[in-house]
Design a protein around this motif. Structure first.
Motif, PDB file in Angstrom:
ATOM      1  N   LEU A  53     -36.760   2.298  19.529  1.00 51.97           N
ATOM      2  CA  LEU A  53     -37.815   2.025  20.497  1.00 51.97           C
ATOM      3  C   LEU A  53     -38.851   1.058  19.936  1.00 51.97           C
ATOM      4  N   LYS A  54     -39.149   1.203  18.651  1.00 49.30           N
ATOM      5  CA  LYS A  54     -40.095   0.283  18.012  1.00 49.30           C
ATOM      6  C   LYS A  54     -39.573  -1.147  18.071  1.00 49.30           C
ATOM      7  N   GLN A  55     -38.273  -1.338  17.847  1.00 48.64           N
ATOM      8  CA  GLN A  55     -37.683  -2.665  17.929  1.00 48.64           C
ATOM      9  C   GLN A  55     -37.699  -3.193  19.361  1.00 48.64           C
ATOM     10  N   ASP A  56     -37.457  -2.308  20.319  1.00 47.68           N
ATOM     11  CA  ASP A  56     -37.516  -2.720  21.730  1.00 47.68           C
ATOM     12  C   ASP A  56     -38.912  -3.211  22.091  1.00 47.68           C
ATOM     13  N   VAL A  57     -39.925  -2.501  21.644  1.00 45.01           N
ATOM     14  CA  VAL A  57     -41.305  -2.903  21.930  1.00 45.01           C
ATOM     15  C   VAL A  57     -41.594  -4.274  21.329  1.00 45.01           C
ATOM     16  N   ALA A  58     -41.132  -4.503  20.099  1.00 48.68           N
ATOM     17  CA  ALA A  58     -41.377  -5.791  19.447  1.00 48.68           C
ATOM     18  C   ALA A  58     -40.707  -6.934  20.211  1.00 48.68           C
ATOM     19  N   SER A  59     -39.467  -6.722  20.663  1.00 48.96           N
ATOM     20  CA  SER A  59     -38.768  -7.779  21.394  1.00 48.96           C
ATOM     21  C   SER A  59     -39.408  -8.032  22.754  1.00 48.96           C
ATOM     22  N   LEU A  60     -39.829  -6.986  23.433  1.00 47.10           N
ATOM     23  CA  LEU A  60     -40.490  -7.153  24.730  1.00 47.10           C
ATOM     24  C   LEU A  60     -41.840  -7.821  24.577  1.00 47.10           C
ATOM     25  N   ASP A  61     -42.519  -7.545  23.474  1.00 44.10           N
ATOM     26  CA  ASP A  61     -43.803  -8.206  23.236  1.00 44.10           C
ATOM     27  C   ASP A  61     -43.599  -9.712  23.058  1.00 44.10           C
ATOM     28  N   ASP A  62     -42.563 -10.102  22.323  1.00 44.34           N
ATOM     29  CA  ASP A  62     -42.256 -11.526  22.166  1.00 44.34           C
ATOM     30  C   ASP A  62     -41.916 -12.156  23.523  1.00 44.34           C
ATOM     31  N   TYR A  63     -41.184 -11.430  24.341  1.00 47.30           N
ATOM     32  CA  TYR A  63     -40.809 -11.949  25.662  1.00 47.30           C
ATOM     33  C   TYR A  63     -42.037 -12.104  26.552  1.00 47.30           C
ATOM     34  N   GLU A  64     -42.967 -11.160  26.438  1.00 50.43           N
ATOM     35  CA  GLU A  64     -44.198 -11.252  27.232  1.00 50.43           C
ATOM     36  C   GLU A  64     -45.017 -12.466  26.817  1.00 50.43           C
ATOM     37  N   VAL A  65     -45.055 -12.770  25.534  1.00 48.02           N
ATOM     38  CA  VAL A  65     -45.766 -13.966  25.057  1.00 48.02           C
ATOM     39  C   VAL A  65     -45.152 -15.225  25.669  1.00 48.02           C
ATOM     40  N   HIS A  66     -43.821 -15.268  25.709  1.00 49.01           N
ATOM     41  CA  HIS A  66     -43.135 -16.410  26.330  1.00 49.01           C
ATOM     42  C   HIS A  66     -43.524 -16.542  27.813  1.00 49.01           C
ATOM     43  N   ASP A 100     -38.522   1.211  29.454  1.00 52.97           N
ATOM     44  CA  ASP A 100     -37.543   0.673  30.407  1.00 52.97           C
ATOM     45  C   ASP A 100     -38.238   0.108  31.644  1.00 52.97           C
ATOM     46  N   ARG A 101     -39.235   0.817  32.142  1.00 49.38           N
ATOM     47  CA  ARG A 101     -39.927   0.345  33.339  1.00 49.38           C
ATOM     48  C   ARG A 101     -40.827  -0.858  33.046  1.00 49.38           C
ATOM     49  N   LEU A 102     -41.383  -0.904  31.860  1.00 45.54           N
ATOM     50  CA  LEU A 102     -42.141  -2.094  31.478  1.00 45.54           C
ATOM     51  C   LEU A 102     -41.201  -3.302  31.368  1.00 45.54           C
ATOM     52  N   ALA A 103     -40.010  -3.083  30.843  1.00 48.54           N
ATOM     53  CA  ALA A 103     -39.026  -4.167  30.764  1.00 48.54           C
ATOM     54  C   ALA A 103     -38.631  -4.642  32.158  1.00 48.54           C
ATOM     55  N   GLY A 144     -46.194   1.003  21.362  1.00 50.82           N
ATOM     56  CA  GLY A 144     -45.692   0.691  20.025  1.00 50.82           C
ATOM     57  C   GLY A 144     -46.490   1.393  18.941  1.00 50.82           C
ATOM     58  N   ARG A 145     -47.817   1.382  19.090  1.00 51.74           N
ATOM     59  CA  ARG A 145     -48.649   2.065  18.097  1.00 51.74           C
ATOM     60  C   ARG A 145     -48.413   3.571  18.115  1.00 51.74           C
ATOM     61  N   ALA A 146     -48.292   4.140  19.329  1.00 48.85           N
ATOM     62  CA  ALA A 146     -48.076   5.588  19.434  1.00 48.85           C
ATOM     63  C   ALA A 146     -46.739   5.990  18.815  1.00 48.85           C
ATOM     64  N   ILE A 147     -45.687   5.211  19.087  1.00 52.30           N
ATOM     65  CA  ILE A 147     -44.375   5.518  18.538  1.00 52.30           C
ATOM     66  C   ILE A 147     -44.384   5.402  17.016  1.00 52.30           C
ATOM     67  N   TYR A 198     -50.951  -9.305  35.504  1.00 48.78           N
ATOM     68  CA  TYR A 198     -49.879  -8.306  35.403  1.00 48.78           C
ATOM     69  C   TYR A 198     -49.256  -8.308  34.004  1.00 48.78           C
ATOM     70  N   LEU A 199     -48.983  -9.494  33.483  1.00 51.50           N
ATOM     71  CA  LEU A 199     -48.394  -9.593  32.144  1.00 51.50           C
ATOM     72  C   LEU A 199     -49.354  -9.087  31.075  1.00 51.50           C
ATOM     73  N   SER A 200     -50.642  -9.375  31.246  1.00 53.24           N
ATOM     74  CA  SER A 200     -51.632  -8.876  30.292  1.00 53.24           C
ATOM     75  C   SER A 200     -51.658  -7.350  30.278  1.00 53.24           C
ATOM     76  N   GLU A 201     -51.572  -6.748  31.459  1.00 52.93           N
ATOM     77  CA  GLU A 201     -51.557  -5.286  31.538  1.00 52.93           C
ATOM     78  C   GLU A 201     -50.305  -4.713  30.869  1.00 52.93           C
ATOM     79  N   LYS A 202     -49.170  -5.357  31.110  1.00 58.63           N
ATOM     80  CA  LYS A 202     -47.927  -4.878  30.503  1.00 58.63           C
ATOM     81  C   LYS A 202     -47.966  -4.986  28.984  1.00 58.63           C
ATOM     82  N   ARG A 203     -48.590  -6.046  28.498  1.00 63.26           N
ATOM     83  CA  ARG A 203     -48.656  -6.189  27.049  1.00 63.26           C
ATOM     84  C   ARG A 203     -49.563  -5.112  26.438  1.00 63.26           C
ATOM     85  N   ASP A 204     -50.680  -4.806  27.102  1.00 60.75           N
ATOM     86  CA  ASP A 204     -51.540  -3.736  26.606  1.00 60.75           C
ATOM     87  C   ASP A 204     -50.768  -2.421  26.518  1.00 60.75           C
TER      88      ASP A 204
END
Length: 299
Positions: free
Chosen positions: A221-234, A133-136, A196-199, A184-190
């Motif tokens: 949560l896994k789906q949330d991570v995937a969608s946020l990762d796509d948003y970070e790429v954008h 949530d905080r990463l989002a 995502g891997r831990a979950i 900042y975005l690079s850090e959030k993606r890491d």
């Protein structure tokens, strides 16, 4: 600092505690937790390893996971603060080296009789949920900043924007802001990829623990991570676009300056030419007595 949840004395922690939270621990606290939980607590160096085999481990029913996190101190530089999870059926041990609001939010739930976590796995999922949530929220703030920079660069009329574009201080500030957003975005993606891997790892390793509801939450949560990762790429693509655009605007501003200098230099050519012609001295030269000495000087 060592925090025990549900709150109890150290002597009762071995029987009652489901979450032991270590925040920037000292050696004595590390030894105390290892004795209480009968698990090895990873060091900061262990948590900073980048190999997947080092970040995700399972041994004798105990899962060890690490997630790269970066904290941003007000007015200071970003600091690497990895988070470690040591998860077993009985309890969860977390190791962190900076204050994280997500951990405070989950800790506050233990004072609520209705929303209190009842198992170590539930605490782990709650922590992952709060971190996501905080990463989002961070990605949303970055998107707002990028939108503001985009409006400043492309949607301000020339009559208002020309002065800002030609100002070195404004351009430098904008470029630094865009660069910080890229970091900042690079850090959030890491952090997102690590979570995502831990979950995913915990979901597979705890499938036989029998908690269907928690398993469903981990899938979400896994789906949330995937969608946020796509948003970070954008957002990262937009950062690159803004960097290229601002460099182009700087080039245009420099070209305007060179045009002015070129015009000024052209205005100065005729006086320089006349001064050069009439500054010639033929008295000590044989050509001075020639009938065509002056025309030859022009040549």
């Amino acid at each position: 600092m060592l925090s025990i949840f549900p709150q109890c004395t150290v002597s009762k922690a071995k029987a009652k505690a489901i979450w032991l939270d270590l925040c920037d621990p000292n050696p004595a606290e590390l030894a105390e937790v290892e004795e209480l939980a009968a698990v090895a607590v990873p060091s900061r160096e262990d948590l900073s390893e980048i190999e997947s085999s080092s970040r995700l481990k399972a041994r004798d029913g105990v899962l060890s996971m690490s997630v790269p996190m970066v904290t941003h101190v007000e007015g200071g530089v970003p600091q690497v603060a990895p988070v470690g999870f040591v998860l077993s059926r009985e309890r969860l041990v977390t190791v962190r080296f900076a204050a994280l609001p997500a951990f405070d939010a989950v800790a506050s739930r233990f004072t609520d009789s209705d929303g209190r976590p009842t198992s170590s796995l539930e605490v782990f999922v709650d922590l992952c949920d709060e971190l996501i949530d905080r990463l989002a929220d961070g990605l949303e703030q970055a998107a707002t900043d990028l939108r503001t920079l985009s409006v400043t660069a492309f949607h301000v009329p020339d009559s208002q924007g020309r002065k800002a574009i030609r100002s070195n201080k404004v351009i430098r500030a904008q470029l630094r802001h865009v660069g910080r957003l890229g970091d900042y975005l690079s850090e959030k993606r890491d952090a997102l990829l690590g979570l995502g891997r831990a979950i995913d790892f915990a979901r597979g390793m705890t499938a036989d623990w029998g908690d269907v509801q928690i398993a469903s939450r981990m899938n979400g949560l896994k789906q949330d991570v995937a969608s946020l990762d796509d948003y970070e790429v954008h957002l990262s693509d937009k950062v690159q676009f803004l960097l290229d655009a601002m460099v182009g605007l700087i080039g245009i501003a420099q070209n305007d300056i060179f045009k002015i200098l070129t015009i000024v230099s052209i205005v100065g050519i005729p006086p320089t030419l006349i001064a050069g012609i009439y500054g010639m001295n033929f008295k000590s030269m044989p050509e001075y007595d020639w009938a065509f000495g002056y025309p030859m000087g022009w040549r």
